[in-house]
Scaffold this motif. Structure first.
Motif, PDB file in Angstrom:
ATOM      1  N   UNK A  20       5.023  10.437  -2.177  1.00 24.31           N
ATOM      2  CA  UNK A  20       4.665   9.387  -2.716  1.00 24.31           C
ATOM      3  C   UNK A  20       4.729   9.420  -4.399  1.00 24.31           C
ATOM      4  N   UNK A  21       4.407  10.653  -4.984  1.00 22.73           N
ATOM      5  CA  UNK A  21       4.540  10.804  -6.271  1.00 22.73           C
ATOM      6  C   UNK A  21       5.894  10.927  -6.744  1.00 22.73           C
ATOM      7  N   UNK A  22       6.929  11.400  -5.998  1.00 23.03           N
ATOM      8  CA  UNK A  22       8.538  11.389  -6.379  1.00 23.03           C
ATOM      9  C   UNK A  22       9.120   9.935  -6.217  1.00 23.03           C
ATOM     10  N   UNK A  23       8.422   8.956  -5.565  1.00 23.96           N
ATOM     11  CA  UNK A  23       9.214   7.727  -5.265  1.00 23.96           C
ATOM     12  C   UNK A  23       9.463   7.042  -6.613  1.00 23.96           C
ATOM     13  N   UNK A  24      10.759   6.713  -6.835  1.00 16.74           N
ATOM     14  CA  UNK A  24      11.056   5.966  -8.254  1.00 16.74           C
ATOM     15  C   UNK A  24      10.630   4.631  -8.182  1.00 16.74           C
ATOM     16  N   UNK A  25      10.407   4.175  -9.352  1.00 19.75           N
ATOM     17  CA  UNK A  25       9.765   2.732  -9.485  1.00 19.75           C
ATOM     18  C   UNK A  25      10.838   1.727  -8.860  1.00 19.75           C
ATOM     19  N   UNK A  26      12.094   2.083  -9.283  1.00 22.04           N
ATOM     20  CA  UNK A  26      13.133   0.895  -8.609  1.00 22.04           C
ATOM     21  C   UNK A  26      12.934   0.637  -7.274  1.00 22.04           C
ATOM     22  N   UNK A  27      12.597   1.739  -6.380  1.00 21.63           N
ATOM     23  CA  UNK A  27      12.362   1.585  -5.002  1.00 21.63           C
ATOM     24  C   UNK A  27      11.041   0.786  -4.837  1.00 21.63           C
ATOM     25  N   UNK A  28      10.025   1.043  -5.463  1.00 17.62           N
ATOM     26  CA  UNK A  28       8.864   0.058  -5.457  1.00 17.62           C
ATOM     27  C   UNK A  28       9.010  -1.326  -5.797  1.00 17.62           C
ATOM     28  N   UNK A  29      10.017  -1.535  -6.855  1.00 17.50           N
ATOM     29  CA  UNK A  29      10.327  -2.836  -7.064  1.00 17.50           C
ATOM     30  C   UNK A  29      10.923  -3.833  -5.833  1.00 17.50           C
ATOM     31  N   UNK A  30      11.757  -2.888  -5.125  1.00 14.47           N
ATOM     32  CA  UNK A  30      12.576  -3.546  -4.018  1.00 14.47           C
ATOM     33  C   UNK A  30      11.507  -3.759  -2.676  1.00 14.47           C
ATOM     34  N   UNK A  31      10.573  -2.683  -2.865  1.00 15.24           N
ATOM     35  CA  UNK A  31       9.434  -3.032  -1.608  1.00 15.24           C
ATOM     36  C   UNK A  31       8.806  -4.477  -1.851  1.00 15.24           C
ATOM     37  N   UNK A  32       8.328  -4.705  -3.031  1.00 17.03           N
ATOM     38  CA  UNK A  32       7.873  -5.899  -3.652  1.00 17.03           C
ATOM     39  C   UNK A  32       8.838  -7.161  -3.441  1.00 17.03           C
ATOM     40  N   UNK A  33      10.012  -6.795  -3.728  1.00 19.65           N
ATOM     41  CA  UNK A  33      10.966  -7.921  -3.519  1.00 19.65           C
ATOM     42  C   UNK A  33      11.279  -8.424  -2.073  1.00 19.65           C
TER      43      UNK A  33
END
Length: 380
Positions: A71-84
């Protein structure tokens, strides 16, 4: 507590600490530098601070806190894509609860849920499969996240979806593997490491042989460890014994759980469903070759990246860390969490800014909870 109390026995702990102190003095007689031992697993980091092992071990032992929480090393771009993905009206987005609060560049999944996205916490990808069966008119996406520990369950779920031809189910695959980042850290010229405490849960799946390169190619000892205080103390002792003897081997302290060759059913499922990506970004560490997994072409109907045209399939670009965030320096041992200018100020467990404050297993979160939340200025 049966099966736990014997690994928390104070008398046994004192005996182990005395032996660790003796060995540290013996090693220190030939070297003025402390012994730097990296615990790779975030569960170990949490246990070290929960039980105060960093304070009980002698000054000659220095713990380096590795990138041990997916969870800690998950890049922010991947979180943005989850939200997308989750924002699509046809989608039910499912995730483990510990990923809900991970911040992207603008929002987290928890905030997106509050704004109206259909995001549901599940305990297993099998829960997401059941949602897909019950909602054939919706696209159900599971956020596949984790090291080799959680990878098999996602793989088995994809295999089951393929057997049922359940094409309204897909996985946004963010599974990552442990050995490549260890190699990247060992190749870092600034990294100070004398040995490793190896991950227990990951090794339960993959066994101990994937770590052979650490001893054979880099001459560093590694001891796969359990998660109780005596497990960790014994593992530190075993690392120190190797250093004193001039040995570099892969040893298994956690033999009651970890088989030498891993779990063959899990390994077979992983090999069938996934292949390695040429590169994958780790938040705080950057791109690491062959460290991420992607879904093989034969299972592409269940690959959310292909289905929705996002991520690496669409030429994803990395996102810069927030200003002042020092997660990379912490994970490579160049800085303690309290030396980060954002620690306890702009970055807290309630409002995490950096990778290592997001999960309770992150080094900064562990420092905050057990080591004192007061931020300190970096040493000159």
């Amino acid at each position: 507590m049966k099966y736990a109390d014997e690994f928390r026995d104070p008398t046994a702990a004192k005996a182990l600490l005395a032996r660790i102190a003796d060995l540290t003095d013996e090693i220190g007689a030939t070297s003025e530098k402390p012994v730097h031992i990296m615990e790779i697993c975030g569960g170990h980091t949490h246990a070290i601070f929960r039980y105060g092992l960093d304070k009980l071990t002698p000054d000659g032992v220095e713990f380096i806190h590795g990138p041990g929480c997916p969870v800690c090393v998950l890049p922010m771009a991947r979180v943005d894509e989850c939200v997308q993905i989750a924002a699509r009206p046809e989608v039910i987005f499912t995730t483990f609860g510990d990923a809900m609060r991970v911040p992207g560049t603008k929002t987290s999944l928890l905030q997106a849920k509050a704004a109206g996205a259909d995001i549901r916490m599940v305990y297993s990808p099998l829960d997401a499969l059941e949602l897909a069966r019950r909602n054939p008119e919706r696209e159900v996406v599971f956020f596949g996240l984790g090291f080799e520990t959680t990878t098999p369950s996602t793989a088995l779920s994809i295999q089951q979806a393929a057997r049922e031809e359940l094409t309204n189910f897909s996985v946004f695959c963010n599974h990552i593997t442990v050995p490549p980042p260890i190699k990247a850290l060992l190749d870092d010229p600034h990294m100070l490491l004398d040995g490793f405490v190896g991950p227990g849960h990951v090794s339960m799946v993959i066994g101990t042989h994937p770590y052979d390169f650490i001893a054979q190619d880099y001459g560093k000892p590694i001891v796969v460890a359990g998660f109780e205080p005596l497990d960790l103390l014994q593992s530190v002792l075993m690392v120190l014994q190797q250093i004193r003897d001039g040995r570099a081997e892969v040893e298994n302290q956690y033999a009651r759980v970890v088989p030498e060759h891993g779990n063959p059913v899990s390994i077979a499922a992983i090999a069938d469903v996934y292949e390695t990506r040429p590169s994958f970004e780790w938040r705080g560490l950057g791109e690491i070759d062959h460290s991420g997994l992607r879904i093989r072409a034969k299972y592409s109907p269940f690959d959310a990246e292909e289905k929705f045209g996002i991520g690496y399939a669409a030429g994803e670009r990395s996102v810069q860390e927030p200003e002042g965030c020092a997660c990379g320096a912490v994970m490579t041992g160049r800085l303690k969490p309290t030396g980060c200018p954002q620690f306890g100020k702009g970055c807290t467990p309630e409002m995490p800014l950096g990778a290592l404050m997001v999960s309770s297993e992150g080094a900064c979160a562990a420092y905050y909870q057990y080591g004192g939340a007061r931020a300190v200025e970096p040493a000159e």
